[in-house]
Enzyme design. Structure first.
Site, PDB file in Angstrom:
ATOM      1  N   GLN A  13       0.829  -1.202   0.000  1.00 41.25           N
ATOM      2  CA  GLN A  13       0.000   0.000   0.000  1.00 41.25           C
ATOM      3  C   GLN A  13       0.861   1.247   0.000  1.00 41.25           C
ATOM      4  O   GLN A  13       0.576   2.222  -0.699  1.00 41.25           O
ATOM      5  CB  GLN A  13      -0.898  -0.010   1.235  1.00 41.25           C
ATOM      6  CG  GLN A  13      -2.195   0.733   1.040  1.00 41.25           C
ATOM      7  CD  GLN A  13      -3.029   0.124  -0.068  1.00 41.25           C
ATOM      8  OE1 GLN A  13      -3.157  -1.086  -0.164  1.00 41.25           O
ATOM      9  NE2 GLN A  13      -3.573   0.947  -0.925  1.00 41.25           N
ATOM     10  N   HIS A  26       2.220   3.052  -3.281  1.00 46.11           N
ATOM     11  CA  HIS A  26       1.344   3.819  -4.172  1.00 46.11           C
ATOM     12  C   HIS A  26       1.711   5.303  -4.215  1.00 46.11           C
ATOM     13  O   HIS A  26       1.740   5.911  -5.276  1.00 46.11           O
ATOM     14  CB  HIS A  26      -0.115   3.701  -3.713  1.00 46.11           C
ATOM     15  CG  HIS A  26      -0.839   2.513  -4.254  1.00 46.11           C
ATOM     16  ND1 HIS A  26      -1.099   2.331  -5.588  1.00 46.11           N
ATOM     17  CD2 HIS A  26      -1.374   1.443  -3.627  1.00 46.11           C
ATOM     18  CE1 HIS A  26      -1.761   1.202  -5.763  1.00 46.11           C
ATOM     19  NE2 HIS A  26      -1.930   0.640  -4.599  1.00 46.11           N
ATOM     20  N   GLU A  30     -10.111   1.719   3.853  1.00 40.54           N
ATOM     21  CA  GLU A  30     -10.382   1.328   2.465  1.00 40.54           C
ATOM     22  C   GLU A  30     -10.176  -0.175   2.307  1.00 40.54           C
ATOM     23  O   GLU A  30     -11.041  -0.887   1.800  1.00 40.54           O
ATOM     24  CB  GLU A  30      -9.443   2.101   1.549  1.00 40.54           C
ATOM     25  CG  GLU A  30      -9.566   1.737   0.075  1.00 40.54           C
ATOM     26  CD  GLU A  30      -8.484   2.384  -0.764  1.00 40.54           C
ATOM     27  OE1 GLU A  30      -8.646   2.414  -1.995  1.00 40.54           O
ATOM     28  OE2 GLU A  30      -7.466   2.852  -0.212  1.00 40.54           O
ATOM     29  N   HIS A  31      -9.016  -0.668   2.707  1.00 40.35           N
ATOM     30  CA  HIS A  31      -8.691  -2.094   2.666  1.00 40.35           C
ATOM     31  C   HIS A  31      -8.441  -2.576   4.091  1.00 40.35           C
ATOM     32  O   HIS A  31      -7.657  -1.959   4.823  1.00 40.35           O
ATOM     33  CB  HIS A  31      -7.416  -2.352   1.850  1.00 40.35           C
ATOM     34  CG  HIS A  31      -7.447  -1.789   0.469  1.00 40.35           C
ATOM     35  ND1 HIS A  31      -6.837  -0.590   0.146  1.00 40.35           N
ATOM     36  CD2 HIS A  31      -8.002  -2.259  -0.674  1.00 40.35           C
ATOM     37  CE1 HIS A  31      -7.013  -0.347  -1.141  1.00 40.35           C
ATOM     38  NE2 HIS A  31      -7.717  -1.338  -1.669  1.00 40.35           N
ATOM     39  N   ASP A  57      -6.864  -5.888  -5.792  1.00 41.01           N
ATOM     40  CA  ASP A  57      -6.481  -4.821  -6.710  1.00 41.01           C
ATOM     41  C   ASP A  57      -6.595  -5.254  -8.165  1.00 41.01           C
ATOM     42  O   ASP A  57      -6.895  -4.431  -9.041  1.00 41.01           O
ATOM     43  CB  ASP A  57      -5.044  -4.378  -6.442  1.00 41.01           C
ATOM     44  CG  ASP A  57      -4.951  -3.338  -5.349  1.00 41.01           C
ATOM     45  OD1 ASP A  57      -5.991  -2.836  -4.916  1.00 41.01           O
ATOM     46  OD2 ASP A  57      -3.817  -3.045  -4.917  1.00 41.01           O
ATOM     47  N   HIS A  83     -52.383  21.126  -5.268  1.00 46.15           N
ATOM     48  CA  HIS A  83     -52.150  19.698  -5.078  1.00 46.15           C
ATOM     49  C   HIS A  83     -53.463  19.001  -4.715  1.00 46.15           C
ATOM     50  O   HIS A  83     -53.835  17.968  -5.286  1.00 46.15           O
ATOM     51  CB  HIS A  83     -51.133  19.457  -3.951  1.00 46.15           C
ATOM     52  CG  HIS A  83     -49.707  19.597  -4.380  1.00 46.15           C
ATOM     53  ND1 HIS A  83     -49.174  20.786  -4.794  1.00 46.15           N
ATOM     54  CD2 HIS A  83     -48.695  18.676  -4.434  1.00 46.15           C
ATOM     55  CE1 HIS A  83     -47.894  20.612  -5.094  1.00 46.15           C
ATOM     56  NE2 HIS A  83     -47.581  19.330  -4.889  1.00 46.15           N
TER      57      HIS A  83
END
Length: 429
Positions: free
Chosen positions: A257, A260, A325-326, A359, A418
């Protein structure tokens, strides 16, 4: 990488990591993005060429990549890589095909018919990042669900490389996924082109795909002009590990990770003092000769964290506070722990499920909520490219049975017409 006990401010450190893209940097970037959006809105293609030359160092003329170049990229692709892309495409397609929602049709107690109808948007804009790395996997993760949804026109944008063309593997993946319309432009200016349209790039209905801070802020700014999938921040992984976890695997998963982006977060929550103590040496061992060592070290240094927890229940509570996220569960019995987790973009259970398989080719989408948004958001899906419409068909019996209540409710809100629109029908002979 800092190592602390859960009682030593672990929750506060996790909050600081989650908020790592805020502050003055965000304000300045937002101002820059607004200027870029306005320039593209006013000048169209000319702005795209000028901004690409300014930010990417190339003037991408023509903007569109010829379809035959995509086919050539596929043919030139290494056979082993082609087979890997085909396997990924096959698995992602099979998973997303099961996501298609069914239309809903009900009959009410008085013969009225009620329903919900799903239809694809007409045009989808797919953003595929470039810069520090090439992401053919992102092509598949965006194009496949859009195709499954039935989107008629896919418009892909991706930054030009140093010689003016995107990475050839990205183009090969686009060919495999059936994307024929690709423009060599990236950054906030590409988002602006998709949102507003230019002479070359059509305006789309929804924009999907991750990007850097400027891309994310641009998506945020144009939301309302178009739909977006999410506001993706820097990537993150949180690993919960017990005494059964291998330190070399934990280190590899954290580094996977961290490589990245310098803003990527890599967090370990563990009940094992021994694992926590041996992790720094394992990280250093794998960083020796690492091709992305500078990026990876910066992420680990600034946004790496090890927390020694009293038990797995405490680890789960901290994880839910962070909403990663993960989330990897490298524990002896991951299923009960996974049931305990409330907030995570994707959960990887057991030692044979590294986040990398998600991924690339597990099947579920890898575009996931970040920065704590897993508390209320989920992965990109087929539904990202669909819109549902309510269907209502009353007959006379149904209106007669319910109309008086409609009139009462309308009058309670002071909406005379209405009520009158129903009353006139009820008075009909």
């Amino acid at each position: 990488m800092i190592c602390i006990h859960q009682r030593d401010g672990a929750a506060e450190r996790l909050t600081a990591i989650s908020d790592r893209t805020g502050g003055a940097q965000m304000t300045e970037a937002a101002r820059s993005v607004e200027a870029i959006l306005e320039q593209v809105r006013q000048q169209g293609d000319r702005a795209l060429l000028e901004l690409s030359e300014r930010f990417d160092g190339v003037r991408p003329e023509p903007l569109r990549i010829p379809p035959e170049q995509l086919a050539a990229a596929w043919q030139a692709c290494d056979p082993t890589l082609r087979r890997a892309l085909e396997l990924a495409h096959e698995r992602i397609l099979a998973f997303h095909q099961r996501q298609m929602p069914a239309d809903l049709e009900l009959q009410g107690p008085h013969g009225e018919r009620l329903g919900r109808r799903w239809r694809a948007v007409e045009r989808a804009g797919l953003y595929v990042p470039g810069g520090r790395a090439a992401y053919p996997s992102t092509v598949l993760m965006n194009a496949v669900p859009a195709r499954v949804a039935g989107v008629e026109r896919l418009v892909m944008v991706t930054p030009p490389g140093p010689h003016g063309d995107p990475n050839p593997t990205v183009l090969a993946a686009a060919h495999l996924a059936g994307v024929e319309e690709i423009y060599r432009v990236g950054g906030a200016q590409a988002v602006a082109a998709l949102a507003y349209g230019t002479e070359s790039i059509p305006r789309v209905d929804v924009i999907s795909g991750p990007g850097n801070l400027y891309v994310t802020l641009a998506k945020k700014a144009v939301y309302g002009q178009v739909a977006i999938d999410s506001l993706a921040g820097p990537s993150e992984v949180l690993v919960i590990a017990d005494h059964c976890a291998r330190v070399d695997q934990v280190a590899a998963d954290l580094l996977a990770q961290a490589e990245h982006d310098p803003l990527a977060a890599a967090i370990l929550l563990t009940t094992s003092e021994e694992l926590a103590a041996s992790l720094p040496a394992a990280l250093e061992d794998q960083l020796a000769g690492h091709p992305r060592a500078a990026i990876t070290r910066a992420a680990i240094r600034d946004w790496g964290l090890v927390v020694v927890c009293d038990d797995l229940e405490s680890a789960a509570a901290l994880s839910d506070r962070f909403a990663p996220e993960h989330l990897e569960l490298l524990v002896e019995d991951p299923e009960p722990l996974a049931e305990r987790i409330r907030h995570a973009g994707a959960i990887f259970l057991g030692p044979w499920s590294p986040e990398a398989v998600g991924d690339y080719l597990a099947g579920p989408n890898h575009t996931l909520p970040t920065s704590g948004t897993a508390r209320f958001a989920g992965a990109l899906s087929v539904e990202t490219f669909l819109r549902h419409t309510s269907m209502i068909r009353f007959n006379r019996q149904a209106l007669e049975a319910t109309g008086a209540a409609v009139v009462t409710l309308a009058e309670s809100e002071g909406l005379h017409s209405h009520a009158e629109s129903v009353r006139r029908r009820l008075q009909q002979g």
